[in-house]
Design an enzyme around this catalytic site. Structure first.
Site, PDB file in Angstrom:
ATOM      1  CG  ASP A  78      -0.278   0.034   2.543  1.00 16.65           C
ATOM      2  OD1 ASP A  78       0.763  -0.629   2.691  1.00 16.65           O
ATOM      3  OD2 ASP A  78      -0.775   0.729   3.464  1.00 16.65           O
ATOM      4  CD  GLU A 138       4.113   0.825   7.120  1.00 10.30           C
ATOM      5  OE1 GLU A 138       4.790   1.120   8.112  1.00 10.30           O
ATOM      6  OE2 GLU A 138       3.926   1.626   6.191  1.00 10.30           O
TER       7      GLU A 138
HETATM    8 ZN   LIG Z   1       6.885   2.144   4.103  1.00 10.66          ZN
END
Ligand SMILES: [Zn+2]
Length: 388
Positions: A77, A143
């Site tokens: 992501d 994340e």
């Molecule tokens: Zn990163």
């Protein structure tokens, strides 16, 4: 049939072309799944969800059954590109120009994932399609945002299936100016709190009938900012408390407020646990308040403890591989924000080494194409030595 190999630049470009702004998968995990399956990896795509957060896709892959068990970790992501018009090269075009690959995620961290894939495929191909131990990939799509449906759950899921790991490399952009200059061996913890001081509301012209909490808040803030939390440790700089906001919310000019608040964040080192740190801060506040100020601290839950992977054979091996591929002796660093290493460290020792972080999260994020080749060489050297 010999197992396939992969070119890290082509892979990185194709990954950048997947618009995987958290929580969207954007085709990135599907691409990785295809590459790893063709090389003989067993691949699982798992979606995690939790009330109040969007469901997020993750990927787990492994080749080989024996130990030692090495794992590459990373996230596909990316943060949003902001205004695409501000980019010289469109954020999801994957343009290669002037020896650089442009696009959101080029550095953080699709480029590094491409290098991990290329290195693993090369290593496995050189061993006739089978590693000496096992190589796994823990790739999350969660994340950059709240990180609740990502690595933390993927690790638990893997453990429940009987998976275990001996050592991990996380591919966050660790280097400051050139590949090989810095490896992250730990991270500081992060803790948020709100200091609340209670007084007595009243007319500003009759202060003797009121008790202004601003006075106490300022005194306690001054004390908390002035008192060192520690003096650093072998691997860390000193812990630091920063106030980030002062909030009274008083819209009028003739009212002494009844309550005043100040938010703060602490980045803390391995001298503290969250519990010991809270006690320390509350002791400092109590000393400054004595009996005069009515105060409390509302602590927010945190999943970001500090950790460090202590010097030892694994760190020596990785530093040796970096020296071999780049000619540099990396600085051992614990600076920067939090990363998924804070979850991985509960399962196995983890070190962070990736691309050069200079343009991460910026407009025109880019990596030198030469760096992709160098990072692939570092990862390959790590695997070759690890399974040597
Ligand atoms: Zn990163």
């Amino acid at each position: 049939m010999s197992p396939p190999t992969a070119d890290p630049t082509t892979l990185a470009r194709d990954l950048v072309r997947c618009p995987s702004v958290t929580p969207a998968e954007g085709g990135a995990l599907a691409l990785i799944e295809g590459v790893l399956k063709a090389a003989g990896f067993t691949v699982h795509r798992v979606t995690f969800a939790e009330p109040g957060t969007p469901p997020v896709e993750n990927l787990y892959a492994r080749i080989g059954d024996a130990g030692p068990r090495f794992v590459f970790a990373g996230h596909t992501d990316v943060v949003p590109p902001g205004e695409p018009a501000k980019w010289t090269h469109p954020p999801f075009a994957g343009d290669i120009a002037g020896g650089a690959l442009y696009g959101r995620g080029a550095v953080d961290m699709k480029g590094a994932i491409a290098c991990m894939l290329a290195a693993a495929l090369e290593h496995v191909a050189a061993r006739g399609g089978k590693p000496k131990g096992s190589i796994a990939f823990l790739i999350t799509g969660d994340e950059e945002s709240v990180a609740v449906n990502g690595t933390v759950k993927l690790l638990a899921w893997a453990r429940e299936r009987g998976e275990s790991f001996d050592h991990c490399i996380l591919g966050e952009p660790s280097n400051a100016a050139a590949i090989g200059d810095t490896i992250k061996i730990g991270r500081r913890g992060s803790l948020n709190g709100t200091l609340v001081v209670t007084g007595k509301q009243g007319h500003v012209a009759y202060p003797e009938r009121a008790d202004n909490p601003v006075r106490g808040l300022v005194a306690l803030m001054a004390a908390l900012m002035a008192t060192p939390l520690d003096h650093g440790s072998a691997q860390f700089t000193a812990s630091n408390l920063e106030f980030t906001s002062i909030d009274i919310g008083n819209p009028v000019v003739n009212l002494i407020p009844g309550e005043a608040r100040a938010r703060f964040n602490i980045r803390f080192n391995d001298c503290h646990s969250q519990t010991s740190l809270r006690m320390l801060i509350e002791r400092h506040a109590a000393e400054a308040a004595r009996e005069r100020v009515r105060w409390r601290i509302d602590w927010e839950p945190s999943n970001a403890d500090s950790f460090v992977t202590k010097p030892g054979p694994f760190l020596d091996l990785v530093c040796g591989a970096i020296k071999h591929a780049t000619g540099k002796e990396p600085e051992l660093s614990t600076t920067g924000g939090t990363s998924d290493a804070r979850f991985i460290k509960d399962y196995c020792p983890v070190l962070e080494f990736g691309l050069v972080g200079q343009t991460m999260h910026q407009v025109d994020e880019h990596t030198a194409v030469a760096d992709l080749a160098t990072l692939t060489a570092v990862y390959r050297a790590i695997l070759d030595r690890y399974f040597g």
